[in-house]
Design a protein around this motif. Structure first.
Motif, short mmCIF file in Angstrom:
data_model
loop_
_atom_site.label_atom_id
_atom_site.label_comp_id
_atom_site.label_asym_id
_atom_site.label_seq_id
_atom_site.Cartn_x
_atom_site.Cartn_y
_atom_site.Cartn_z
N ARG A 279 7.10 72.16 67.34
CA ARG A 279 6.48 72.91 67.37
C ARG A 279 4.95 73.02 67.04
O ARG A 279 4.56 72.73 66.14
N GLN A 292 2.80 80.36 69.78
CA GLN A 292 2.88 78.69 69.98
C GLN A 292 2.31 77.80 71.42
O GLN A 292 2.34 78.83 72.34
N ARG A 324 -1.80 72.99 64.04
CA ARG A 324 -0.25 72.23 62.93
C ARG A 324 0.94 72.50 63.81
O ARG A 324 1.16 73.42 64.61
N TRP A 326 5.14 71.57 63.20
CA TRP A 326 5.91 71.44 62.66
C TRP A 326 6.97 70.45 63.70
O TRP A 326 7.10 69.71 64.20
N SER A 328 10.52 67.68 62.82
CA SER A 328 12.71 68.07 63.21
C SER A 328 12.98 68.63 61.24
O SER A 328 14.45 69.20 61.89
N ALA A 329 12.46 68.54 60.51
CA ALA A 329 12.96 68.85 59.32
C ALA A 329 12.48 70.14 58.93
O ALA A 329 12.10 70.47 57.74
N GLY A 330 11.67 70.87 59.79
CA GLY A 330 11.08 71.93 59.65
C GLY A 330 10.15 71.55 58.30
O GLY A 330 9.65 72.93 57.66
N GLN A 331 8.76 70.58 58.38
CA GLN A 331 7.96 69.96 57.83
C GLN A 331 6.61 70.71 58.48
O GLN A 331 7.04 70.71 59.77
N THR A 332 5.79 70.79 57.71
CA THR A 332 4.31 71.93 58.15
C THR A 332 2.98 70.83 57.44
O THR A 332 3.83 70.18 56.68
N TRP A 351 -4.96 70.61 58.50
CA TRP A 351 -4.45 71.49 60.22
C TRP A 351 -6.55 70.64 60.46
O TRP A 351 -7.51 70.87 59.65
N LEU B 223 14.47 78.64 62.29
CA LEU B 223 12.72 78.53 62.39
C LEU B 223 12.50 79.10 63.70
O LEU B 223 12.46 78.46 64.29
N PHE B 224 11.56 80.26 62.34
CA PHE B 224 10.81 80.89 63.82
C PHE B 224 9.03 81.03 63.00
O PHE B 224 9.05 81.05 62.19
N PRO B 225 8.51 81.24 64.04
CA PRO B 225 6.82 81.06 63.18
C PRO B 225 7.19 82.48 63.03
O PRO B 225 7.28 83.76 62.95
N PRO B 226 5.34 82.46 62.45
CA PRO B 226 5.18 83.96 61.67
C PRO B 226 4.96 84.82 62.15
O PRO B 226 5.18 85.92 61.48
N ASP B 227 4.82 84.95 63.56
CA ASP B 227 4.82 86.12 64.12
C ASP B 227 5.90 86.98 64.72
O ASP B 227 5.61 87.51 65.65
N HIS B 239 13.88 77.28 65.97
CA HIS B 239 14.26 75.90 65.88
C HIS B 239 15.90 75.43 64.89
O HIS B 239 15.62 76.54 63.87
N THR B 243 18.06 69.13 59.45
CA THR B 243 17.46 67.88 57.87
C THR B 243 16.43 69.22 57.38
O THR B 243 15.88 69.95 58.14
N MET B 244 15.42 68.93 56.48
CA MET B 244 15.48 69.84 55.28
C MET B 244 14.54 69.66 54.59
O MET B 244 13.11 67.63 54.92
N PRO B 245 13.10 70.05 54.30
CA PRO B 245 11.55 69.01 54.56
C PRO B 245 11.41 69.02 53.05
O PRO B 245 12.16 69.15 52.35
N LEU B 246 10.28 68.58 52.69
CA LEU B 246 9.96 68.09 51.60
C LEU B 246 9.87 69.44 50.33
O LEU B 246 9.11 70.23 51.09
N ASP B 339 1.96 79.19 54.08
CA ASP B 339 1.16 78.52 55.38
C ASP B 339 3.25 77.81 55.68
O ASP B 339 3.45 77.51 57.02
N THR B 340 3.99 78.92 55.56
CA THR B 340 5.52 78.89 55.72
C THR B 340 6.32 79.98 56.02
O THR B 340 7.94 80.06 56.39
N LEU B 347 13.11 77.44 54.54
CA LEU B 347 12.44 76.85 54.62
C LEU B 347 11.03 76.93 53.49
O LEU B 347 9.91 76.01 53.64
#
Lengths: 359, 359
Positions: A279, A292, A324, A326, A328-332, A351, B223-227, B239, B243-246, B339-340, B347
């Motif tokens: 994303r 998006q 910004r 994202w 595949s691990a949902g990381q941004t 960003w 996982l959806f965008p903030p809007d 999404h 796999t999970m983020p840091l 931010d997330t 996440l």
């Protein structure tokens, strides 16, 4: 083929000795595969001039003794392989960090990156022919013809990455022989890793039980915490930069653009190291709201960048565009350059922000 | 073995039907391997009661027809395997997002995570015995004995992950049979992925050319965008969380602690999905300055968390402690929960912040 001088004239040149240059971002975004003449150049010494007819690659394995291979040998003995992959300098977007505090190195904008079809042979095929078998804690060290502070350029990568399908000894870029500034006649291509680990002008490959002790590997291209300075840095404590972090950049409109009111196409790239970009969020108001972007990614090219595009309806006034990504691990990505600042200016990946003015 | 009621009494219970609970963070941080009774529990339906003697696992392959395996069959036919891996709920740290705007789901603190030695057989061994061969775009669908809104719980994972060495059908946790709330007699363990993809109380495995169409896979854990809101969300556009983020959390001192002036040990965990944690920065001043924690990581356990510890000398007054981790790709976390933020509260992975007061 154009001359080096002609190609230099098309780029933003950060230095001539060594030669370091990047393309304007709008031209970078014009094509998914970056033409070789538009591809950023990062060198650490003078460009070597090599005769392909007499060039040899030596492959050392402590057990089996050396191989000595000509270009013709490599082509004859190993199947040809092509990988579409993005190459990126660890210092890409360093300029954004300078707003926080001084950093060393060239002030790269977001153009120290490019994508090509790399053609050559799989490094793993060559290593297996030399008798190399997978082993934990083994490293493949490269030595090149370029000279940095009196020593040949040298780096290493973990053996597992060297044996991976995507890692090549490349002779060609987008179907043509490598240009001199891109490593003619042969370079390593280590997709997903920082460009420093894909040495150009190769001459020797050694499998060994420790990383290269060349200063380029042992001292440089290390990521340090924000409180470490050039004076206090202990290279052994820094993180060796290999896989690159999630990043994204706005290539169009350019920074400081004066635009007409109404629909404004915003375009750029995003990349996620060894992961996929899933994303891309774009903001017209400095990150207060996001939309998006549409993504464009080449199928079967997991190590290539993702192009993105969106049309924003910008009212008159000053605006800060921001992007910004994202993975595949949902990381941004972090929001501010302060969040990734380090005195070497590596891995600038907050960003990307571009101020524009709408009439 | 203690009773379920006794174990519930030791945890912070978010709900009894379905049963969802997490341990206090100081107890979570007390041991690298989380005792089964301290391990968070996430369930979506009532806990099934299963007789291990009559339990069967059916493995369907469209081509070869079904296998039907008892626990004894699994143990007899396949080699035992143990993997030390962290399990984490996609909603871990959701509570931090509620400060931004409302989110759905239980308000997990940072305890919806735990690490165990999982023992069972490799899922890949079972699939290969059923005649499954690697193939792009294939999925392994799981169906379980627990019932969610009238349907059996069901999810899927990509075949490549199902065939990976780390993915297990587990019978035991830290050397003892699974507790009822952790999936007795057998569950999937898919290291690095969100806990939702490691179903408990397994009864059927199917290899198919599409992801599971069970609502748990098709609609939830996206996982959806903030809007995007509950009203506007299109599950097909979200999404799929795998796999999970840091992430990183401060486990000690606890939020709101009143401390003596002087040396304060600060401890917690960090985790990086399918990557390694290479650095943990800890701040005593809300992120204005950082110091590096000492890391503790189990050798040979790439999917297990990293414990970290540092001693801060905190002067009298109110302080915001903060932590952020860095992974092997030089990636770090965003600074703010904004931010997330997403309406599902998944996440939650911005810097973990804990306010304390020093006398």
């Amino acid at each position: 083929m154009s001359s080096l001088a002609e190609r230099m004239a098309r780029l933003i040149v950060h230095g001539e000795h060594p030669y370091n240059a990047e393309p304007p971002l709008s031209r970078l975004r014009a094509s998914y595969r970056t033409p070789a003449g538009d591809f950023y150049v990062r060198s650490h010494g003078d460009l070597p001039e090599i005769d392909a007819a007499t060039w040899r690659l030596s492959v050392d394995d402590k057990l089996l003794g050396p191989l000595d291979l000509s270009l013709a040998d490599l082509r004859a003995r190993f199947p040809e392989a092509t990988v579409t992959a993005t190459m990126q300098c660890a210092g890409n977007r360093r300029a954004d960090m300078r707003a926080v505090a001084p950093v060393s190195g060239d002030p790269w904008d977001a153009g120290a990156i490019g994508t090509a079809d790399w053609t050559g042979v799989r490094l793993g095929d060559v290593l297996r022919a030399a008798g190399v078998t997978p082993g934990a804690d083994l490293h493949v060290a490269f030595e090149s013809h370029d000279v940095v502070e009196g020593r040949p350029y040298g780096v290493s990568i973990p053996l597992a990455k060297a044996l991976a399908d995507e890692t090549l000894l490349a002779f060609a870029m987008n179907g043509a022989p490598l240009l001199p500034e891109h490593g003619f006649p042969a370079r390593a291509v280590v997709p997903g890793f920082a460009g420093v680990r894909s040495p150009k002008w190769l001459r020797r490959i050694t499998v060994q039980d420790h990383p290269s002790d060349n200063p380029m590997q042992a001292d440089d291209y290390k990521l340090f915490p924000p409180d470490v300075t050039a004076e206090t840095a202990d290279p052994a404590e820094g993180h060796t930069i290999e896989t690159m972090p999630l990043n994204a950049a706005i290539c169009e409109p350019p920074r400081g653009a004066r635009l007409e009111a109404g629909d404004t196409p915003v375009r750029g790239y995003a990349i996620a190291g060894d992961r996929a970009v899933v994303r891309v969020d774009v903001s017209g108001d400095g990150g207060r709201s996001w939309r998006q972007a549409t993504l464009e990614h080449e199928a079967g090219a997991p190590f290539a960048w993702t192009f993105w595009e969106i049309v924003l309806d910008l009212p008159p006034g000053e605006h800060e565009l921001a992007v910004r990504a994202w993975d595949s691990a949902g990381q941004t990505q972090p929001a501010l350059p302060d969040d990734t600042w380090n005195f070497k200016g590596y891995l600038s990946a907050s960003w990307h922000r571009v101020r524009v003015e709408v009439a």
